[in-house]
Design an enzyme around this catalytic site. Structure first.
Site, short mmCIF file in Angstrom:
data_model
loop_
_atom_site.label_atom_id
_atom_site.label_comp_id
_atom_site.label_asym_id
_atom_site.label_seq_id
_atom_site.Cartn_x
_atom_site.Cartn_y
_atom_site.Cartn_z
N ARG A 229 0.82 -1.21 0.00
CA ARG A 229 0.00 0.00 0.00
C ARG A 229 0.85 1.25 0.00
NH1 ARG A 229 -3.69 1.57 5.13
NH2 ARG A 229 -1.76 2.51 5.82
N CYS B 278 0.02 5.50 0.75
CA CYS B 278 -0.99 6.44 1.24
C CYS B 278 -0.37 7.82 1.23
CB CYS B 278 -1.42 6.05 2.65
SG CYS B 278 -2.75 7.11 3.30
#
Length: 128
Positions: free
Chosen positions: A106, A108
């Protein structure tokens, strides 16, 4: 390579010149999902509810393409305010846990602005 466009009314329609997703047969690229309710076109105000709706929209695209949440290998989360990171993280963690899925890689990041003044946008890549 066969490129199949993915479209579902269970996620908001594209608001520009793009598609909800592209399936290459064993790899799915889902466009970023803002928290628009696909039925009402409305958006909740809290970051928690916006995150839940963005993930529900992602799930709808992944599912209609014939993938499972466990097939998601990469996510990118765009936040209007990095101060919302902890709240988004909690919803994100429960989404993968509730779907019995492993956590994907991920990124972000905080961005200057998200379409429709959303607080969050989430895009994914899934692999079979």
């Amino acid at each position: 390579m066969v490129k199949k466009v993915i479209s579902t009314d269970k996620a908001p329609a594209a608001i520009g010149p793009y598609v909800q997703g592209v399936d290459l047969g064993n790899m799915l690229f889902a466009s970023g999902q803002i928290p628009l309710d696909p039925v009402t076109g409305q958006m909740a105000t809290s970051i928690e509810e916006q995150t839940k709706q963005s993930l529900a929209n992602v799930k709808a695209i992944v599912t209609v393409a014939g993938y499972q949440i466990n097939n998601i290998v990469k996510t990118t989360i765009f936040l209007a305010d990095m101060n919302d990171f902890a709240a988004v993280n909690a919803i994100y963690e429960s989404f993968f846990t509730e779907n019995n899925a492993a956590f994907p890689a991920r990124s972000c990041v905080q961005v200057a602005k998200i379409p429709k003044d959303a607080k969050v946008e989430i895009e994914v890549i899934a692999v079979k």
